[in-house]
Motif scaffolding. Structure first.
Motif, mmCIF file in Angstrom:
data_model
loop_
_atom_site.group_PDB
_atom_site.id
_atom_site.type_symbol
_atom_site.label_atom_id
_atom_site.label_comp_id
_atom_site.label_asym_id
_atom_site.label_seq_id
_atom_site.Cartn_x
_atom_site.Cartn_y
_atom_site.Cartn_z
ATOM 1 N N HIS A 8 0.845 -1.200 0.000
ATOM 2 C CA HIS A 8 0.000 0.000 0.000
ATOM 3 C C HIS A 8 0.880 1.249 0.000
ATOM 4 O O HIS A 8 1.977 1.230 0.553
ATOM 5 N N ASN A 9 0.400 2.338 -0.577
ATOM 6 C CA ASN A 9 1.224 3.539 -0.625
ATOM 7 C C ASN A 9 0.663 4.704 0.180
ATOM 8 O O ASN A 9 1.202 5.805 0.127
ATOM 9 N N ALA A 10 -0.414 4.471 0.910
ATOM 10 C CA ALA A 10 -1.004 5.547 1.703
ATOM 11 C C ALA A 10 -1.731 4.953 2.905
ATOM 12 O O ALA A 10 -2.248 3.835 2.831
ATOM 13 N N PHE A 11 -1.755 5.718 3.989
ATOM 14 C CA PHE A 11 -2.439 5.295 5.202
ATOM 15 C C PHE A 11 -3.276 6.454 5.737
ATOM 16 O O PHE A 11 -2.863 7.610 5.665
ATOM 17 N N PRO A 12 -4.450 6.160 6.281
ATOM 18 C CA PRO A 12 -5.344 7.218 6.762
ATOM 19 C C PRO A 12 -4.756 7.980 7.951
ATOM 20 O O PRO A 12 -3.981 7.438 8.735
ATOM 21 N N THR A 13 -5.133 9.238 8.052
ATOM 22 C CA THR A 13 -4.728 10.077 9.177
ATOM 23 C C THR A 13 -5.855 11.058 9.497
ATOM 24 O O THR A 13 -6.698 11.343 8.639
ATOM 25 N N THR A 14 -5.861 11.551 10.697
ATOM 26 C CA THR A 14 -6.868 12.552 11.081
ATOM 27 C C THR A 14 -6.321 13.965 10.935
ATOM 28 O O THR A 14 -7.030 14.929 11.190
ATOM 29 N N HIS A 15 -5.060 14.075 10.526
ATOM 30 C CA HIS A 15 -4.424 15.383 10.356
ATOM 31 C C HIS A 15 -4.150 15.646 8.880
ATOM 32 O O HIS A 15 -3.579 14.798 8.194
ATOM 33 N N SER A 16 -4.531 16.806 8.403
ATOM 34 C CA SER A 16 -4.205 17.146 7.021
ATOM 35 C C SER A 16 -2.704 17.429 6.926
ATOM 36 O O SER A 16 -2.057 17.787 7.905
ATOM 37 N N ASN A 17 -2.159 17.255 5.740
ATOM 38 C CA ASN A 17 -0.735 17.476 5.516
ATOM 39 C C ASN A 17 -0.536 17.983 4.100
ATOM 40 O O ASN A 17 -1.501 18.188 3.368
ATOM 41 N N SER A 18 0.695 18.170 3.700
ATOM 42 C CA SER A 18 0.956 18.721 2.363
ATOM 43 C C SER A 18 0.597 17.760 1.243
ATOM 44 O O SER A 18 0.455 18.170 0.096
ATOM 45 N N TRP A 19 0.398 16.478 1.576
ATOM 46 C CA TRP A 19 0.094 15.500 0.544
ATOM 47 C C TRP A 19 -1.405 15.321 0.365
ATOM 48 O O TRP A 19 -1.888 15.175 -0.750
ATOM 49 N N ALA A 20 -2.154 15.332 1.462
ATOM 50 C CA ALA A 20 -3.603 15.124 1.398
ATOM 51 C C ALA A 20 -4.238 15.524 2.727
ATOM 52 O O ALA A 20 -3.542 15.715 3.718
ATOM 53 N N GLU A 21 -5.555 15.610 2.742
ATOM 54 C CA GLU A 21 -6.259 15.990 3.971
ATOM 55 C C GLU A 21 -6.558 14.811 4.883
ATOM 56 O O GLU A 21 -6.730 14.990 6.081
ATOM 57 N N ASP A 22 -6.619 13.596 4.316
ATOM 58 C CA ASP A 22 -7.066 12.473 5.126
ATOM 59 C C ASP A 22 -6.149 11.251 5.100
ATOM 60 O O ASP A 22 -6.484 10.200 5.615
ATOM 61 N N HIS A 23 -4.962 11.376 4.484
ATOM 62 C CA HIS A 23 -4.019 10.260 4.478
ATOM 63 C C HIS A 23 -2.595 10.760 4.235
ATOM 64 O O HIS A 23 -2.395 11.898 3.817
ATOM 65 N N ILE A 24 -1.632 9.905 4.544
ATOM 66 C CA ILE A 24 -0.232 10.224 4.299
ATOM 67 C C ILE A 24 0.346 9.238 3.289
ATOM 68 O O ILE A 24 -0.081 8.094 3.213
#
Length: 103
Positions: free
Chosen positions: A52-68
């Protein structure tokens, strides 16, 4: 059971097999106890690309709002993988005391 690792044993991030003694030496040098889950994964394969290349997160970041983005896991070798953390922390001006598992 699904595999964590992408099948690519010669990949850029894949390091040579590691022993428990080498892991203990790395932990001592880094001044940390690595999580059991991390150690289990690197005993299967010492770093490399993951399925997998992405995992969910509750914090937005420069890559996306809901995953890293997380497409590889760093392994352990002298001056490679997580053992390169101090150099990268300094270069990237990150807080000291981190162990980087992806970069």
């Amino acid at each position: 059971m699904k595999s964590f690792w992408e099948i690519d044993e010669e990949g850029y991030y894949t390091l040579k097999k590691i022993t428990a003694e080498e892991v203990a030496k790395a932990e001592k040098k880094l001044g940390v106890t690595l999580p059991d889950t991390y150690k289990k994964l690197i005993f299967q394969q010492n770093g490399g690309y993951i399925v997998h290349n992405a995992f969910p997160t509750t914090h937005s970041n420069s890559w996306a709002e809901d995953h890293i983005q997380f497409n590889h896991l760093l392994g352990i070798a002298e001056d490679e993988g997580i053992m390169d953390s101090a150099y990268l922390i300094k270069e990237w001006e990150l807080p000291e005391g981190l162990v980087l598992i992806n970069g």
